[in-house]
Design an enzyme around this catalytic site. Structure first.
Site, mmCIF file in Angstrom:
data_model
loop_
_atom_site.group_PDB
_atom_site.id
_atom_site.type_symbol
_atom_site.label_atom_id
_atom_site.label_comp_id
_atom_site.label_asym_id
_atom_site.label_seq_id
_atom_site.Cartn_x
_atom_site.Cartn_y
_atom_site.Cartn_z
ATOM 1 N N CYS A 142 0.857 -1.066 0.002
ATOM 2 C CA CYS A 142 0.173 0.143 -0.017
ATOM 3 C C CYS A 142 0.791 1.279 0.023
ATOM 4 O O CYS A 142 0.281 2.048 -0.599
ATOM 5 C CB CYS A 142 -1.069 -0.061 1.027
ATOM 6 S SG CYS A 142 -0.502 -0.174 2.547
ATOM 7 N N ASP A 200 20.321 3.765 -1.586
ATOM 8 C CA ASP A 200 20.422 3.481 -0.215
ATOM 9 C C ASP A 200 21.799 3.894 0.217
ATOM 10 O O ASP A 200 22.807 4.328 -0.414
ATOM 11 C CB ASP A 200 19.956 2.090 -0.252
ATOM 12 C CG ASP A 200 21.179 1.139 -0.116
ATOM 13 O OD1 ASP A 200 22.198 1.314 -0.678
ATOM 14 O OD2 ASP A 200 20.861 -0.183 0.235
HETATM 15 P P1 NAD Z 1 14.037 1.310 6.565
HETATM 16 O O1 NAD Z 1 15.205 1.811 7.859
HETATM 17 O O2 NAD Z 1 13.776 0.038 6.495
HETATM 18 O O3 NAD Z 1 14.836 1.940 5.338
HETATM 19 C C1 NAD Z 1 15.555 2.875 5.041
HETATM 20 C C2 NAD Z 1 16.223 3.117 3.874
HETATM 21 O O4 NAD Z 1 16.870 4.547 3.672
HETATM 22 C C3 NAD Z 1 17.224 1.927 3.561
HETATM 23 O O5 NAD Z 1 17.242 1.543 2.234
HETATM 24 C C4 NAD Z 1 18.625 2.889 3.745
HETATM 25 O O6 NAD Z 1 19.698 2.309 3.060
HETATM 26 C C5 NAD Z 1 18.137 4.163 3.207
HETATM 27 N N1 NAD Z 1 18.800 5.485 3.818
HETATM 28 C C6 NAD Z 1 19.305 5.561 5.083
HETATM 29 N N2 NAD Z 1 19.775 6.513 5.142
HETATM 30 C C7 NAD Z 1 20.358 7.124 4.088
HETATM 31 C C8 NAD Z 1 20.981 8.172 3.305
HETATM 32 N N3 NAD Z 1 21.675 9.086 4.243
HETATM 33 N N4 NAD Z 1 21.132 8.215 2.213
HETATM 34 C C9 NAD Z 1 20.569 7.220 1.199
HETATM 35 N N5 NAD Z 1 19.632 6.191 1.806
HETATM 36 C C10 NAD Z 1 19.707 6.121 3.223
HETATM 37 O O7 NAD Z 1 12.763 2.300 6.704
HETATM 38 P P2 NAD Z 1 11.256 2.090 6.140
HETATM 39 O O8 NAD Z 1 10.725 1.160 6.497
HETATM 40 O O9 NAD Z 1 11.561 2.037 4.388
HETATM 41 O O10 NAD Z 1 10.567 3.688 6.326
HETATM 42 C C11 NAD Z 1 11.329 4.849 5.823
HETATM 43 C C12 NAD Z 1 10.659 5.962 6.421
HETATM 44 O O11 NAD Z 1 9.306 6.082 5.596
HETATM 45 C C13 NAD Z 1 10.151 6.114 7.829
HETATM 46 O O12 NAD Z 1 10.350 7.524 8.317
HETATM 47 C C14 NAD Z 1 8.708 5.423 7.975
HETATM 48 O O13 NAD Z 1 7.957 5.926 9.172
HETATM 49 C C15 NAD Z 1 8.363 6.206 6.655
HETATM 50 N N6 NAD Z 1 7.070 5.294 5.929
HETATM 51 C C16 NAD Z 1 6.102 5.974 5.522
HETATM 52 C C17 NAD Z 1 4.980 5.386 5.086
HETATM 53 C C18 NAD Z 1 3.659 6.183 4.678
HETATM 54 O O14 NAD Z 1 2.909 5.762 4.166
HETATM 55 N N7 NAD Z 1 3.934 7.381 4.530
HETATM 56 C C19 NAD Z 1 4.995 4.066 5.143
HETATM 57 C C20 NAD Z 1 5.904 3.232 5.501
HETATM 58 C C21 NAD Z 1 7.173 3.962 5.944
#
Ligand code: NAD
Length: 309
Positions: A142, A200
């Site tokens: 989603c 990433d």
């Molecule tokens: P995660 O920790 O599983 O993944 C983070 C990703 O970002 C990884 O691929 C990592 O390598 C990359 N990353 C981190 N620092 C980086 C940098 N400096 N440069 C480049 N890449 C970098 O997190 P996730 O589950 O994907 O969630 C990420 C964010 O999205 C969180 O804030 C979460 O709350 C939010 N989120 C929002 C929704 C929504 O519907 N709005 C849904 C899911 C997650």
């Protein structure tokens, strides 16, 4: 500054209205159960939005809180309950591979988040239907689906092109390659014809369907490119870095780009990005919840037909 700021609330209105009408005119009452087994404030907020949107659209929502060690049994209980049509879990729970296991404990016929292996596999392989007659669309995760809808809304998808090719010619950078959002999103957009730079912390991969979209599904190649190389080329920049200190370097953004943030944190400097972007979407959570409910109604119908799984 001529940047247009587009809010998720406005993007989700038509989906919420459609859901409300469907539920009312068909006089159905789909039930969604959400499991909260962590102390993450972002998860609690997400649960709050889910409850609010469900109340507005006519979906019955029940939040079940439990300890993470009881979660598996609680999911199985809900799987077996015919009165529950959809199940979701607020992740992270264990924050490791056990979460992936739990995603597959949720019965595929009730998985509103689209995180079950069957859906994820179909998405990566560009398989769009569950049945050969092509009457039952696959459930798409989603948040990535919500981001696709955001891109459709702001006009990145080109409606003149056939479905499945509507991003041909677009270059998109996605800063996040998690299994929940970034990697599936890169695959979806590349399957729709975009060239995607997936960033990433370890580097950048390119997702694409080749010149002239000669491939049926995307392929992935490693690159030695950097953020400095790809941002100035990108028509769209989507970011989801879970850190309050991370900011996308605004000076690298192409003039007139579309910039979308899905992180809980503000990955763009709001003032700076408005000087460069044509369109800025600061958050997408409300669209994600609308997609969750849309998936629920779809699964409700499949369960009624009872032959998809
Ligand atoms: P995660 O920790 O599983 O993944 C983070 C990703 O970002 C990884 O691929 C990592 O390598 C990359 N990353 C981190 N620092 C980086 C940098 N400096 N440069 C480049 N890449 C970098 O997190 P996730 O589950 O994907 O969630 C990420 C964010 O999205 C969180 O804030 C979460 O709350 C939010 N989120 C929002 C929704 C929504 O519907 N709005 C849904 C899911 C997650």
């Amino acid at each position: 500054m001529s940047c247009k700021v587009v809010l998720a609330q406005g993007i989700s209105v038509s989906y919420r209205e459609e859901l409300k009408n469907t539920i009312k005119t068909r006089n159905i009452r789909p039930k969604l159960v959400g499991f909260l087994a962590n102390e993450d404030p972002a998860a609690a907020k997400y649960a709050e939005w889910t409850a609010k949107t469900c109340a507005e659209t006519g979906v019955e929502f029940e939040l079940r809180k439990c300890s993470r060690n009881d979660l598996e049994d609680k999911i199985i209980e809900a799987n077996q309950d015919a009165g529950v049509h959809g199940i979701m879990v607020y992740y992270p729970v264990f924050g490791d591979r056990q979460d992936q296991y739990l995603q597959n404990v949720v019965d595929v016929s009730k998985d509103v988040e689209g995180l079950h292996h069957k859906y994820v596999y179909n998405m990566y392989h560009n398989i769009r239907f569950l049945d050969e007659a092509k009457t039952k669309k696959c459930i798409i995760p989603c948040t990535p689906l919500g981001l696709v809808k955001v891109m459709e809304y702001v006009g990145v998808y080109n409606g003149i092109l056939p479905h499945g090719n509507r991003l041909h010619g677009r270059i998109v950078t996605i800063i996040n390659r998690s299994e929940i959002v970034g990697r599936p999103l890169a695959a979806l957009l590349a399957n729709d014809g975009a060239k995607v730079y997936s960033v990433d912390i370890n580097g950048i991969q390119e997702f694409h369907r080749g010149v002239g979209l000669q491939l049926k599904k995307h392929e992935v190649s490693e690159t030695t490119l950097t953020v400095e190389d790809v941002l100035p080329l990108s028509d769209v920049v989507i970011t989801g870095v879970p850190s309050p200190s991370y900011k996308v370097p605004s000076h690298l953004i192409r003039d007139g780009a579309v910039c979308i943030n899905f992180s809980t944190f503000k990955n763009f400097d709001g003032d700076e990005i408005k000087k460069k972007a044509a369109i800025y979407v600061p958050a997408v959570g409300k669209v994600t919840v609308a997609m969750l409910e849309r998936n629920l109604v779809r699964l409700y119908d499949y369960q009624a037909q009872d032959r998809a799984f």
